[in-house]
Scaffold this motif. Structure first.
Motif, short mmCIF file in Angstrom:
data_model
loop_
_atom_site.label_atom_id
_atom_site.label_comp_id
_atom_site.label_asym_id
_atom_site.label_seq_id
_atom_site.Cartn_x
_atom_site.Cartn_y
_atom_site.Cartn_z
N ILE A 289 0.87 -1.17 0.00
CA ILE A 289 0.00 0.00 0.00
C ILE A 289 0.91 1.23 0.00
N PHE A 290 0.68 2.13 -0.94
CA PHE A 290 1.57 3.26 -1.17
C PHE A 290 0.80 4.57 -1.05
N LEU A 291 1.52 5.62 -0.66
CA LEU A 291 0.93 6.95 -0.48
C LEU A 291 1.38 7.88 -1.60
N ALA A 292 0.49 8.74 -2.05
CA ALA A 292 0.84 9.74 -3.05
C ALA A 292 -0.10 10.93 -2.90
N GLY A 293 0.26 12.02 -3.56
CA GLY A 293 -0.54 13.25 -3.49
C GLY A 293 0.33 14.41 -3.06
N ASP A 294 -0.14 15.62 -3.31
CA ASP A 294 0.71 16.77 -2.98
C ASP A 294 0.94 16.89 -1.49
N ASP A 295 0.02 16.37 -0.65
CA ASP A 295 0.26 16.48 0.79
C ASP A 295 1.25 15.43 1.29
N ILE A 296 1.63 14.48 0.46
CA ILE A 296 2.71 13.55 0.77
C ILE A 296 4.05 14.13 0.32
N SER A 297 3.98 15.07 -0.63
CA SER A 297 5.19 15.66 -1.20
C SER A 297 5.80 16.68 -0.25
N TRP A 298 6.95 17.21 -0.68
CA TRP A 298 7.61 18.29 0.06
C TRP A 298 7.05 19.65 -0.34
N THR A 299 6.24 19.70 -1.39
CA THR A 299 5.69 20.97 -1.88
C THR A 299 4.18 20.88 -1.97
#
Length: 551
Positions: free
Chosen positions: A494-504
């Motif tokens: 199970i993997f996480l993604a999205g701008d709130d997972i990013s540094w920006t």
């Protein structure tokens, strides 16, 4: 020789996602016995659609779950009866430094134009209204000296506090070692300090008055005021500045929602396993699945996802791109799928409020020349009044225009939260009347206004993440979760993604980059790997990943 542009290359993880997706060899390959394997993608926003599109090209079957609207926060709401005249309720200005994002925009042939930010040629003119004083300008040089002093002070603060020019040059030339040499000590020095602390402790601002800091908060430079970000971690602001997120921005003609809609419907030119003409839409039976309501691990290691109407299917992997709080508040997520340290990071994420209100008008009347002053009748407007930012969108002389009457954040957005759209428009028009006395804005309005308060949307609960001091470790845990080799089997797949997972957070490039990280994670989880001549983010992460701070 033309100097290379600044892009969103790092600084925390300097990996060229844009080069990876453009490489002729492709992202990698999975074993043929994994072709057709199902991957659940929770959330059909930009990150979910980019991940699904690339997984499909690898020969996997991504199934998209969506509890709201395709496109997520790339939401372009059309005004009734007007072709391609839209209100951009979510993302509306996209810096050219987001080269991974623009890879997909270019793939779809979407048209963009310069965004009418303050003091830009696209805006035409800018009005700054503070404490009842109004200033008209075409450029920074037209404004009183206090504004120029503030701009100069912030430039000096960045230089002295963050080795700004050297860091920016290293990003421009993609010098990974130099980026890390400069950035890693900044992380250690500024993780637990606020943006406001950075400003007030800088020698450049200490030489100036409180009024200068106040002007900086109310007006700022680039896209406008910065005061809503004053409590945020300075690291978050530095990333925005040094990767030029706040500069050279563009908007999408006809609405940015065309990008996620286009990815949903587009059949890739090159694809493994699936027949020519296959699209995400066709692989999903022509429609999105309802929103996910539960995620659990099965004894064989696969993951079951149940939708809101009770249908449960089994998947070889899952990518969760939804707002992180939804994994505890809206989706019954089995606790053992994530470590307790990762749950802490997901739950401690802090989201910022945001409100916008738009009206459609009969024509771009703001370009009329006021005979009394010789100036534009109305301008892009920054103010300390409740409208805060007012933006003007010209769709052509013979077509309706659009005014974003008010674009506000945090406490200013909360003032709008309980109000119906009509009252929001009335308050905005009343504030603008004080800045432009005698200008009949209402007399140009067509149709019904459009508004949004993102914190009132149960699928988002806020506009985007705004990291507080001390949140670097949380962000590091979330961003690096796609590297699963050392995780126990109960937490893999199970993997996480999205701008709130990013540094920006808030920038579309962060959604794209984390989606691509997740694609690499799924590919390797299913036994695949990147091509030798095009190593992926996980191949580079052990050497170039973010600096670790001690717990």
């Amino acid at each position: 020789m033309t100097e290379r542009p600044v892009t969103q290359f790092g600084p925390d993880f300097p990996f060229a996602h844009d080069d990876w997706i453009r490489h002729p060899s492709g992202l990698g390959a999975i074993p043929t016995d994994s072709h057709g394997a199902s991957v659940a993608v929770i959330g059909a926003g930009l990150s979910g659609l980019v991940a699904a599109y690339e997984l499909m090209k690898l020969g996997l079957r991504p199934i998209l779950f969506e509890s709201g609207q395709l496109g997520g926060r790339l939401r372009s709401q059309p005004f009734e009866g007007a072709d391609d005249v839209v209100a951009e309720l979510g993302g509306m200005r996209f810096p050219v430094s987001g080269t991974g994002f623009y890879h997909y925009a270019d793939l779809l042939g979407l048209e963009t134009k310069p965004f009418p930010n303050p003091l830009t040629e696209a805006a035409g003119s800018t009005v700054i209204d503070l404490e009842g004083e109004t200033f008209y300008a075409k450029s920074l040089g037209d404004l009183p000296s206090v504004f120029q002093e503030v701009a100069k002070a912030y430039d000096e603060a960045l230089e002295s506090g963050a080795n700004y020019s050297a860091l920016k040059q290293a990003i421009r030339t993609r010098d990974k070692a130099r980026i890390k040499e400069i950035w890693n000590p900044i992380v250690q020095a500024w993780d637990e300090r606020t943006f406001y602390d950075f400003v007030t402790s800088s020698p450049a601002f200490q030489r100036l008055s409180f009024r200068h800091r106040e002007v900086f908060g109310q007006v700022g430079f680039g896209t406008g005021g910065w005061d809503s970000d004053f409590p945020n971690s300075m690291l978050e602001i530095l990333r925005v500045n040094v990767t030029e997120c706040d500069d050279r921005q563009r908007f999408f003609v006809g609405g940015v929602e065309r990008l996620p809609q286009g990815l949903w419907r587009r059949a890739p030119d090159r694809m493994v396993h699936w027949p020519k003409g296959t699209s995400l839409q066709s692989l999903n039976g022509g429609a999105l699945r309802p929103g996910a309501s539960a995620i659990r691990r099965l004894p064989d290691g696969k993951v079951a996802v149940r939708d809101r109407w009770g249908r449960e299917d089994v998947f070889d992997a899952v990518i969760a791109t939804c707002q992180s709080w939804l994994l505890t508040t809206a989706i019954d997520t089995e606790e053992s799928l994530f470590s307790q340290k990762l749950w802490m990071a997901l739950d401690r994420t802090r989201y910022m409020q945001s409100s916008k209100t738009f009206v459609m008008v009969d024509r771009p009347f703001w370009k009329d020349v006021d005979p009394r002053t010789g100036r534009d009748a109305m301008s892009m407007t920054l103010t300390d009044r409740l409208t805060r930012g007012t933006y003007l969108f010209d769709n052509g002389p013979d077509r309706p225009g659009v005014i974003c009457l008010t674009y506000s954040w945090m406490s200013d957005a909360l003032k709008m939260l309980p109000l119906p759209v009509e009252r929001r428009v009335e308050l905005a028009l009343s504030a603008l009347e004080k800045i432009y006395p005698g200008l009949d804005i209402a007399g140009h309005v067509l149709g019904d206004p459009i508004t949004v308060s993102w914190e009132d949307d149960p699928n988002f609960l806020g506009a985007f993440k705004g990291a507080l001091p001390g949140h670097y470790r949380y962000n590091h845990r979330m961003y690096g979760h796609f590297m699963q080799e050392n995780l126990p089997p109960s937490e893999r797949g199970i993997f996480l993604a999205g701008d709130d997972i990013s540094w920006t957070p808030a920038w579309a490039e962060g959604a794209v980059q984390t989606a691509l990280n997740a694609v690499w994670g799924v590919m390797t989880h299913l036994g695949g790997r990147s091509h030798a001549d095009n190593p992926g983010p996980g191949d580079a992460y052990p050497e170039w990943g973010p600096v670790a701070l001690p717990d």
